[in-house]
Design an enzyme around this catalytic site. Sequence first.
Site, mmCIF file in Angstrom:
data_model
loop_
_atom_site.group_PDB
_atom_site.id
_atom_site.type_symbol
_atom_site.label_atom_id
_atom_site.label_comp_id
_atom_site.label_asym_id
_atom_site.label_seq_id
_atom_site.Cartn_x
_atom_site.Cartn_y
_atom_site.Cartn_z
ATOM 1 N N GLU A 1 37.902 37.403 32.450
ATOM 2 C CA GLU A 1 37.798 38.651 33.211
ATOM 3 C C GLU A 1 38.520 38.375 34.522
ATOM 4 O O GLU A 1 37.963 37.810 35.452
ATOM 5 C CB GLU A 1 36.314 38.990 33.397
ATOM 6 C CG GLU A 1 36.069 40.457 33.592
ATOM 7 C CD GLU A 1 35.886 40.775 35.044
ATOM 8 O OE1 GLU A 1 36.886 41.207 35.661
ATOM 9 O OE2 GLU A 1 34.781 40.586 35.560
ATOM 10 N N CYS B 1 36.696 43.388 41.413
ATOM 11 C CA CYS B 1 37.836 43.389 40.487
ATOM 12 C C CYS B 1 38.119 44.817 40.039
ATOM 13 O O CYS B 1 39.220 45.121 39.581
ATOM 14 C CB CYS B 1 37.582 42.466 39.317
ATOM 15 S SG CYS B 1 36.090 42.842 38.457
#
Length: 507
Positions: free
Chosen positions: A260, A294
């Site tokens: 990720e 993110c």
Amino acid sequence: MTKVDVKTETAALLDKLGVARAAWQGGDMASFSPVSGEEIGKLKTVSAAETNKAIDAAHEAFKAWRLVPAPKRGELVRLLGEELRASKADLGRLVSIEAGKITSEGLGEVQEMIDICDFAVGLSRQLYGLTIATERPGHRMMETWHPLGVVGIISAFNFPVAVWSWNAALALVAGNSIVWKPSEKTPLTALASQAIFERALARFGDAPANLSQVLIGDRAIGEALVDNHKVALVSATGSTRMGKEVGPRLAKRFARSILELGGNNAGIVCPSADLDMALRAIAFGAMGTAGQRCTTLRRLFVHDSVYDQLVPRLKKAYTSVSVGNPLETSALVGPLVDKQAFDGMQKAIAAAKAEGGSVTGGERVTEAGKDTAYYVKPAIVEMPKQAGPVLEETFAPILYVMKYSDFEAVLEDHNAVSAGLSSSIFTLNVQEAERFLSADGSDCGIANVNIGTSGAEIGGAFGGEKETGGGRESGSDAWKAYMRRATNTVNYSKALPLAQGVSFDIE
Ligand code: UN1
């Protein structure tokens, strides 16, 4: 900004959360609070050799834990959720101190941990396999999901504890053991999470030793996790640069990975958009967590018919937003994590100016005589086109705004970056909304309509495409990555028919 004594408060919180002082005092790795820039702990670290020993111990734990029935494993995660509920205020506060999140986001992070525990408890009775039609008479074909092994978790500073819990809760109900390397910037919250986990473990009673370990130290730990063949899966959250090192090393030994990595998330504001709603969603998506998620909104495409209604309002929100001490409830934007983040932001702003960008905000906000914390006004940068720094993720609150006129062209620009995590469209036009979600719409792992790019719920699978790494964590069927699938065919007939009509008659 008022001065808070973060050092004293950290010590009180760690005591209350049950973290032994020996673990975070007098060690060799410092932790700093972005709130004031002060050192708040000196942690003992472990070496690569100690990491390998911990992995051996984790592997032993796995061998016992995989035999515990899944719903019973779920009971441990249920207790973890209870302990997290009891410690929510303290752990949330510690997250604010060590990661610099505003109060409601620090608490929200712990809520996300509680939510994934609830999800995983339900899942512990739903690790379903399929029964599949077989072409052979008197046979039955089915799938069974088995525990996988030791799961290595590498997490980032910006979600210092929630990302661990997404992985831990699923890995534990799946029958795995865990070894966690938290970010070097946020080791104290990791120790606190481990202390909370150990309380759940004590209540649970008879779990194997070393079921979940936290290892404090530098990249040597990460490298050992990546290279040790006893680690079946590494789930790593961080930069694309880190993923480019971790991914191939795991592939080399055919280990599983959940990556990720970076995001360069965009929103599109269409002519029919509800601009009041879009304004609020954009503000939270771009300025929330000081641009350090993110999933932060980094690029905004605004249709030229609404540009002059929306962008001046956005600029006003940027100028008036309260930047300050995240421990005071009035601040909406807390500090950047450190000087490196600040320097990266300034570099990107300078590069945007060189590409013709017009900047509002971006300057440092300092307390008189105090230069160890990095508070900034979030920056909104009007760009003539998508170029230079707009194409890259800068982990700071910079929102690049661009005008568009053609829907097809904006979809192309939307997808013309290397990352593919999250995306949003603001429109009341069903054709545009559905197109954005379709096969030739957004190419991201997350695509939203009339909500922002950040703040995903744990029930959905979380992750993205392209240089975001392709992994999925958290909800939906992400649990499958934490388990080994076996396809079983059972013959209950008295004959041995071969599939595909093959005959092989001996004698
Ligand atoms: C991250 O920044 O690594 O969707 C995770 C969100 C959060 C998770 C972010 N639920 O913004």
